[in-house]
Write a protein that holds these residues in place. Sequence first.
Motif, PDB file in Angstrom:
ATOM      1  N   VAL A 188      14.682  -6.137   9.407  1.00 18.49           N
ATOM      2  CA  VAL A 188      13.573  -5.996   8.806  1.00 18.49           C
ATOM      3  C   VAL A 188      13.952  -4.782   6.997  1.00 18.49           C
ATOM      4  CG1 VAL A 188      11.211  -5.988   7.864  1.00 18.49           C
ATOM      5  CG2 VAL A 188      11.940  -5.422  10.335  1.00 18.49           C
ATOM      6  N   GLY A 189      13.986  -5.373   5.699  1.00 19.40           N
ATOM      7  CA  GLY A 189      14.680  -5.224   4.608  1.00 19.40           C
ATOM      8  C   GLY A 189      13.469  -6.085   3.911  1.00 19.40           C
ATOM      9  N   TYR A 190      13.074  -5.284   2.374  1.00 14.27           N
ATOM     10  CA  TYR A 190      12.196  -6.478   1.438  1.00 14.27           C
ATOM     11  C   TYR A 190      12.898  -5.528   0.601  1.00 14.27           C
ATOM     12  CZ  TYR A 190       9.956  -1.121   0.988  1.00 14.27           C
ATOM     13  OH  TYR A 190       9.743   0.410   1.564  1.00 14.27           O
ATOM     14  N   MET A 191      12.253  -6.607  -0.864  1.00 13.17           N
ATOM     15  CA  MET A 191      12.821  -6.399  -2.214  1.00 13.17           C
ATOM     16  C   MET A 191      11.208  -5.864  -3.135  1.00 13.17           C
ATOM     17  SD  MET A 191      14.629  -8.401  -4.929  1.00 13.17           S
ATOM     18  CE  MET A 191      13.543  -9.753  -5.178  1.00 13.17           C
ATOM     19  N   VAL A 192      11.679  -4.671  -4.585  1.00 16.96           N
ATOM     20  CA  VAL A 192      10.815  -4.521  -4.603  1.00 16.96           C
ATOM     21  C   VAL A 192      11.024  -5.133  -6.190  1.00 16.96           C
ATOM     22  CG1 VAL A 192       9.202  -2.806  -5.723  1.00 16.96           C
ATOM     23  CG2 VAL A 192       9.266  -2.915  -3.485  1.00 16.96           C
ATOM     24  N   ALA A 193      10.175  -6.131  -7.077  1.00 22.89           N
ATOM     25  CA  ALA A 193      10.661  -6.963  -8.714  1.00 22.89           C
ATOM     26  C   ALA A 193       9.774  -7.459  -8.793  1.00 22.89           C
ATOM     27  CB  ALA A 193      11.473  -8.311  -8.011  1.00 22.89           C
ATOM     28  N   GLN A 194       9.521  -7.170 -10.366  1.00 20.97           N
ATOM     29  CA  GLN A 194       8.655  -8.375 -10.949  1.00 20.97           C
ATOM     30  C   GLN A 194       8.407  -9.115 -10.280  1.00 20.97           C
ATOM     31  OE1 GLN A 194       6.240  -7.170 -13.313  1.00 20.97           O
ATOM     32  NE2 GLN A 194       7.708  -5.358 -13.020  1.00 20.97           N
ATOM     33  N   PRO A 195       7.029 -10.601 -10.652  1.00 19.55           N
ATOM     34  CA  PRO A 195       6.487 -11.022  -9.776  1.00 19.55           C
ATOM     35  C   PRO A 195       8.086 -12.779  -9.766  1.00 19.55           C
ATOM     36  CG  PRO A 195       4.268 -10.288 -10.358  1.00 19.55           C
ATOM     37  CD  PRO A 195       5.711  -9.422 -10.867  1.00 19.55           C
ATOM     38  N   GLU A 223       1.127  -1.214   0.226  1.00 11.59           N
ATOM     39  CA  GLU A 223       0.303   0.270  -0.286  1.00 11.59           C
ATOM     40  C   GLU A 223       1.105   1.134  -0.233  1.00 11.59           C
ATOM     41  OE1 GLU A 223      -3.162   2.509   2.991  1.00 11.59           O
ATOM     42  OE2 GLU A 223      -2.064   0.597   3.110  1.00 11.59           O
ATOM     43  N   ARG A 224       1.923   1.107  -0.006  1.00  8.68           N
ATOM     44  CA  ARG A 224       2.390   2.507   0.904  1.00  8.68           C
ATOM     45  C   ARG A 224       3.357   3.093  -0.504  1.00  8.68           C
ATOM     46  NH1 ARG A 224       5.707   5.996   0.171  1.00  8.68           N
ATOM     47  NH2 ARG A 224       6.709   7.088   1.958  1.00  8.68           N
ATOM     48  N   GLN A 225       3.497   1.570  -0.951  1.00 10.04           N
ATOM     49  CA  GLN A 225       5.000   2.164  -2.424  1.00 10.04           C
ATOM     50  C   GLN A 225       4.010   1.408  -3.678  1.00 10.04           C
ATOM     51  OE1 GLN A 225       7.343   3.607  -2.471  1.00 10.04           O
ATOM     52  NE2 GLN A 225       8.425   2.440  -0.252  1.00 10.04           N
ATOM     53  N   ARG A 226       2.293   1.536  -3.220  1.00  8.59           N
ATOM     54  CA  ARG A 226       1.846   1.376  -4.743  1.00  8.59           C
ATOM     55  C   ARG A 226       2.152   0.048  -5.465  1.00  8.59           C
ATOM     56  NH1 ARG A 226       0.273   7.797  -5.431  1.00  8.59           N
ATOM     57  NH2 ARG A 226      -0.469   8.085  -3.681  1.00  8.59           N
ATOM     58  N   VAL A 227       2.868  -0.623  -5.010  1.00  7.84           N
ATOM     59  CA  VAL A 227       3.245  -1.512  -6.090  1.00  7.84           C
ATOM     60  C   VAL A 227       1.799  -3.137  -5.051  1.00  7.84           C
ATOM     61  CG1 VAL A 227       5.337  -0.896  -6.079  1.00  7.84           C
ATOM     62  CG2 VAL A 227       4.517  -2.849  -4.525  1.00  7.84           C
ATOM     63  N   PRO A 228       2.171  -4.030  -6.370  1.00  4.88           N
ATOM     64  CA  PRO A 228       1.355  -4.910  -6.057  1.00  4.88           C
ATOM     65  C   PRO A 228       1.790  -5.894  -5.316  1.00  4.88           C
ATOM     66  CG  PRO A 228       1.575  -4.809  -8.412  1.00  4.88           C
ATOM     67  CD  PRO A 228       2.058  -3.960  -7.635  1.00  4.88           C
ATOM     68  N   TYR A 229       0.922  -6.993  -3.918  1.00  2.20           N
ATOM     69  CA  TYR A 229       1.496  -7.749  -2.893  1.00  2.20           C
ATOM     70  C   TYR A 229       2.640  -8.494  -3.574  1.00  2.20           C
ATOM     71  CZ  TYR A 229       0.969 -11.107   0.957  1.00  2.20           C
ATOM     72  OH  TYR A 229       1.176 -12.357   1.989  1.00  2.20           O
ATOM     73  N   ASP A 230       2.270  -9.270  -5.000  1.00  6.84           N
ATOM     74  CA  ASP A 230       3.073 -10.421  -5.460  1.00  6.84           C
ATOM     75  C   ASP A 230       4.779  -9.341  -5.765  1.00  6.84           C
ATOM     76  OD1 ASP A 230       2.178  -9.304  -7.195  1.00  6.84           O
ATOM     77  OD2 ASP A 230       1.362 -11.082  -8.623  1.00  6.84           O
ATOM     78  N   HIS A 231       4.332  -8.267  -5.632  1.00  7.00           N
ATOM     79  CA  HIS A 231       5.680  -7.671  -5.854  1.00  7.00           C
ATOM     80  C   HIS A 231       7.041  -7.281  -5.265  1.00  7.00           C
ATOM     81  CE1 HIS A 231       4.446  -5.941 -10.337  1.00  7.00           C
ATOM     82  NE2 HIS A 231       3.977  -7.235  -9.784  1.00  7.00           N
ATOM     83  N   ILE A 232       6.546  -7.749  -3.783  1.00  4.41           N
ATOM     84  CA  ILE A 232       7.761  -7.819  -2.347  1.00  4.41           C
ATOM     85  C   ILE A 232       7.881  -9.170  -2.219  1.00  4.41           C
ATOM     86  CG2 ILE A 232       7.249  -6.962  -0.355  1.00  4.41           C
ATOM     87  CD1 ILE A 232       5.032  -4.930  -1.362  1.00  4.41           C
TER      88      ILE A 232
END
Length: 359
Positions: free
Chosen positions: A232-239, A76-85
């Motif tokens: 805590v860290g995360y990646m945003v990328a294609q599914p 929600e914060r980054q406005r990306v789909p759930y499965d991109h995280i």
Amino acid sequence: MSDQASPRFRPTLEEIVAYKPGRVTTSPEGRSYKLSSNESPYGPLPSVVEVIAEAARGVNRYPDNGAVALTEAIAERQRVPYDHIALGCGSVGVTQQLLEAIGEPGAEVVYAWRSFEAYPILAGLAATTSVRVPLRDETHDLEAMAGAVTDRTRAIFVCNPNNPTGTVVHRAELERFLDRVPEHVLVVLDEAYHEYVRDVLVPDGIELYRDRPNLAVLRTFSKAYGLAGLRVGYMVAQPVVAEAVRKTMLPFTVNAVAQAAAIASLGVEDELFARVEATVKERTRVREALLAQGWSVPPTEANFVWLPLGPDTLDFAAACEPAGVAVRPFAGDGARVSIGDPEANDAFLTVAANFPTKH
């Protein structure tokens, strides 16, 4: 069993130098200023502390392995789909998961040097070969990095802002670089210090990745959000990329307290980012003071400054210790100095002013 017998380990361990965390030092008067780990100088907000305390009541239970609520909050914060995280134990943990997903003997990983000191460690442990491309003017030489790509290259790391120099690459040059990289090579944009960036020409990787299937973006709650101790860290990328990284996550690696604190922190960003702005102002003050003293300090968009000390690096670090100031020296290259509170920064500036050899 022979007296000479011993357990067998992977030969690569002989070549790996274990990661060394930033030091803490104390002056004879009892003063201690830890400017060696790029931590936020501020403790968690009271509202976040309350959430941490409440979450601690349930640590007899395993955390949500999928970190569903946190993933939803990030999406929600980054406005990306759930499965991109994909989540991990800090962005360095996500990096390890990613390298485990792509690593095998013969595979190559390209990164600038000097850059984040965990890259060579994690690349070696993933059985890949590191290809280090020297910095140019203390920042990434993207043209040379693109030229270092071979048919064995699996990933390229671009740390922006770069750790430990604080320098950045701008959107136009990054996009030219991405256009040159083959589509099967993953480009990992490490944005651990993104929240401190004020240069409008520096891109937001989460905007770029949407049209780039081979671009992944790393973010962390350790720096601007002040949760370094919770990891805590995360990646945003294609599914397809995010799914591969989720598969290599150690079960329950993001603990329950960390998940709760990260969600709470996303809900109080206005307060947190006011603290970030205070750090940015101190960064400007510290760099301008160093320049006035005669130092050569590259522009920085992170929460630290870089002193290219060369052979005087270890001497400078030693000169800081009697004042209780701990910095991060990289022998032969320079010292990285985190931006702390004004008192800590002033203590560092006093040492820098009195150091006999400016660089």
